[in-house]
Design an enzyme around this catalytic site. Structure first.
Site, PDB file in Angstrom:
ATOM      1  N   CYS A 464     -20.084 -47.850  41.727  1.00 15.57           N
ATOM      2  CA  CYS A 464     -20.878 -48.256  40.309  1.00 15.57           C
ATOM      3  C   CYS A 464     -20.465 -47.391  39.392  1.00 15.57           C
ATOM      4  CB  CYS A 464     -22.168 -48.655  40.625  1.00 15.57           C
ATOM      5  SG  CYS A 464     -22.847 -49.987  39.646  1.00 15.57           S
ATOM      6  N   HIS A 591     -21.144 -52.205  45.547  1.00 17.54           N
ATOM      7  CA  HIS A 591     -21.714 -51.367  46.241  1.00 17.54           C
ATOM      8  C   HIS A 591     -21.645 -51.470  47.767  1.00 17.54           C
ATOM      9  CE1 HIS A 591     -24.764 -49.710  43.024  1.00 17.54           C
ATOM     10  NE2 HIS A 591     -24.304 -50.641  42.670  1.00 17.54           N
ATOM     11  N   GLU A 593     -22.447 -49.866  50.203  1.00 17.06           N
ATOM     12  CA  GLU A 593     -23.124 -49.313  51.273  1.00 17.06           C
ATOM     13  C   GLU A 593     -24.000 -50.580  51.763  1.00 17.06           C
ATOM     14  OE1 GLU A 593     -25.074 -48.738  47.163  1.00 17.06           O
ATOM     15  OE2 GLU A 593     -23.129 -48.655  47.916  1.00 17.06           O
TER      16      GLU A 593
END
Length: 672
Positions: A464, A591, A593
């Site tokens: 990001c 993102h 993750e």
């Protein structure tokens, strides 16, 4: 908990409660039947009506058998005991027994969601597929159980009051005085019962068990409406359908050197005073509980010894489900919930992973360059994704926390020791990661970190904001655009290489960003990112941002050597950047993750760890051999198919050869 009249009025109150109980029981049965009928379910059958009619085997079930089972997890004594991990581990254990599990997190704060809360205040904001900005514990649930939750799986006081007030404004209460009891408490119960029916594992039909975690600590003022609602709810769903697990602390005082039960006793007494009796005690301690301590807890808390489990400190949290299994917690839960024919938990893969983690010797050192390094929970999902990838690549993860503002030139004068230490940590790392963030504090330090990684061929992953600052560095250093910046940090910059998204809002903060799962198409077929995703043509990953790379400057960047390998469906929103000549230099606007799982690490995190540990070539070779059904829509005879060919009137078509809930289209990675 109703109020009772004093003296002789008590028998009348008791009689009234009996009548009320009958009315509530009948109401619950009708409500549950109506709910299932609205969702297309036969109220006496566990399968969809269409499936039952097709197979002609609609076997009648009693209301008790068809009822949802609920496990409530509460906490006492102190906060931070690990209720989220405990609730997740209970879910893992029940899932390993063959049950389908869903989860709900209750947060007593007045915010409608976690989107506007500071990471220092509440840890990271976890983002779901539907764009919900929720508590980080929902990330624990998704990672442990490999499920996909929705924003409705996170209940807050703000959401409940907002819903009740909206109904009051519409006139739904027909002139009644709206009160905490019964309107707020009923709304809480209805919300739980409604959301618990939603499947979250990709299969049809409602789950078998819903694990509910009540945030905060027993006795908190803000939790009282939820405690009252859950007390009513246990009565509403009836015996055999509700199990209360209370997580408490058994400390050891250094002066005395013995495990103390008094805090747990007081916590349970407070819980019982609020109308809830724990069925199972989960005791947190540094060391395993002594038998005499268990006996004392059983005596004073009115809980059988067989229902007291000990969650002592372990080497990694993957051991918690195994601790519960070894103490037969599943048997205690199954007994309370009156579940029949439940198998023994199968946790072979989980056991192997927990054991593998403990045996890792070779290390990989990752420098985490961020703004909130003082609180690791601010980057919890990033840490977990790094851990998943490290274990998959058989490396022991070492995270070096580098405050980005300590890297800046101004810090060399103001805090020279911190400046020196930050650069020493950065230069000693095997890989560098710059996660997402907001605000201009420490941004120049992040830009310097990206510059160092680029110039010294150090593996780099920017997420990001980490991607945006890499673009800024490239513009300043390679393209010699000295004034290049993001309009987030310098609204008057003459070279705005990162700009505010046109559809965003600058006046309202909550839920105004580009949120949730969005599709990214690979425009370069042989890039490292596409290989890591198994030669995928497209991927779906979760987003949370207000700013984007200026599409007007993309041709200049590409001419200078920066490759925009991934873009959205319009082709104007940049999603993934790469430096082709670099060992591993990747930035992602999304993102990754948030979709990493212990058994399915995020591809980009795998790439970072592999590059940092000298295993990237082998990983790319393995990934390249994976046949990915999502690769063909974007490539035809080696030519990129125009994005508009995949769309009609601005809406995405489903590629004919894409997988339903496709492995790679959902942003997941191959098993390594």
């Amino acid at each position: 908990m109703g109020l009772r009249a004093p003296g002789r009025a008590r028998p009348y109150a008791a009689a009234a409660e009996v009548v009320l109980a009958a009315v509530v029981a009948a109401s619950v049965i009708r409500r549950r039947r109506d709910l299932r009928e609205r969702r297309g379910w036969n109220p006496i059958c566990s399968k969809p009506q269409s499936t039952v009619l097709a197979k002609e085997r609609a076997e009648p079930r009693t209301e008790l058998e068809a009822a949802m089972k609920y496990v409530l997890v509460t906490g006492g004594v102190v906060s931070g005991l690990g209720k989220g991990v405990t609730a997740s581990s209970i879910g893992v254990l029940l899932k390993a027994c063959g049950l389908r599990v869903t989860t709900i997190k209750i947060d007593p704060y007045l915010n409608t969601d976690a989107g506007t809360m500071s990471p220092f205040e509440h840890g990271e904001v976890f983002v779901l597929d539907d764009g919900g900005e929720v508590d980080l514990d929902l990330g624990n649930y998704e990672r442990f159980l490999d499920i996909k939750l929705t924003r409705d799986n996170n209940i807050t006081t703000g959401k409940i009051y907002q819903s009740v007030l909206n109904k009051e404004r519409r006139g739904d209460y027909l002139g009644k005085t709206v009160q905490v009891v019964p309107h707020i408490t009923d709304e809480i119960q209805d919300w739980i019962e409604r959301v618990a029916m939603n499947p979250v594992d990709g299969k049809e039909g409602p789950p078998d068990v819903c694990v509910i975690e009540l945030g905060g600590t027993i006795g908190d003022i803000e939790s009282m409406p939820f405690i009252e609602a859950l007390g009513q709810f246990s009565y509403r769903v009836g015996p055999g359908n509700f199990c209360l697990v209370h997580v408490s602390l058994v400390p050891v005082l250094n002066v005395v050197g013995e495990q103390k039960t008094k805090p747990t006793q007081h916590s349970v007494r407070g819980l019982r005073g609020l109308g809830l009796q724990p069925d199972i005690l989960a005791c947190r301690s540094t060391e395993p509980l002594e038998e005499n301590v268990k006996a004392k807890l059983s005596q004073f808390c009115h809980v059988p010894i067989s229902s007291i489990v000990n969650l002592h400190d372990v080497t990694n949290i993957w051991h918690i489900p195994l601790l519960l299994r070894d103490q037969r917690a599943h048997e205690a839960i199954v007994k309370v919930l009156d579940l029949q024919h439940v198998g023994k938990p199968k946790l072979a893969e989980w056991t192997e992973r927990a054991s593998k983690f403990d045996k890792l010797k070779a290390t990989v050192k990752i420098a985490m360059v961020g703004k909130y390094t003082g609180l690791s929970d601010s980057y919890l999902s990033v840490l977990k994704a790094l851990l998943h990838a490290s274990v998959a690549m058989e490396r022991k993860l070492v995270v070096e926390w580098v405050p980005s503002f300590d890297l800046e030139d101004s810090a060399a004068k103001e805090t020279p020791e911190a400046h020196k230490r930050a650069w020493k940590l950065l230069k000693g790392a095997d890989g560098i990661l710059v996660p997402g963030g907001f605000g201009d504090r420490g941004v120049e330090g992040k830009i310097l970190a990206a510059k160092y990684a680029r110039e010294n061929n150090v593996p780099y992953l920017g997420i990001c904001l980490g991607m945006q600052i890499a673009v800024i560095d490239f513009a300043r250093s390679i393209m010699k655009l000295r004034g290049a910046n993001s309009t987030e940090f310098d609204p008057d910059t003459t070279t705005p290489c990162v700009i505010f998204m046109p559809e965003g809002s600058k006046t309202h903060m909550g839920a105004t960003m580009r949120l949730g799962s969005r599709r990214t198409y690979f425009h370069v077929t042989k890039c490292k990112s596409a290989k890591l995703y198994g030669n995928a043509g497209f991927i779906d990953e979760r987003h949370r941002h207000r700013y984007e790379v200026n599409p007007e400057m993309v041709p200049e960047f590409e001419k200078a050597g920066l490759s925009f390998v991934g873009k959205d469906e319009s082709g104007r929103r940049m999603e993934i950047i790469e430096l082709p000549s670099h060992k591993f230099f990747i930035g992602a606007q999304f993102h990754p993750e948030f979709k990493s799982r212990p058994g399915k690490p995020s591809p980009l995190f795998l790439g970072l760890i592999a590059a940092a540990s000298g295993q990237l070539d082998n990983l790319l070779q393995r990934s390249s051999h994976i046949v990915n059904m999502n690769s063909t829509p974007r490539c035809l005879n080696g030519t990129i198919v125009p994005t508009k060919a995949l769309y009609s009137k601005g809406h995405a078509k489903k590629p004919l050869d894409s997988l339903v809930n496709g492995y790679f289209a959902n942003g997941n990675v191959i098993h390594t």
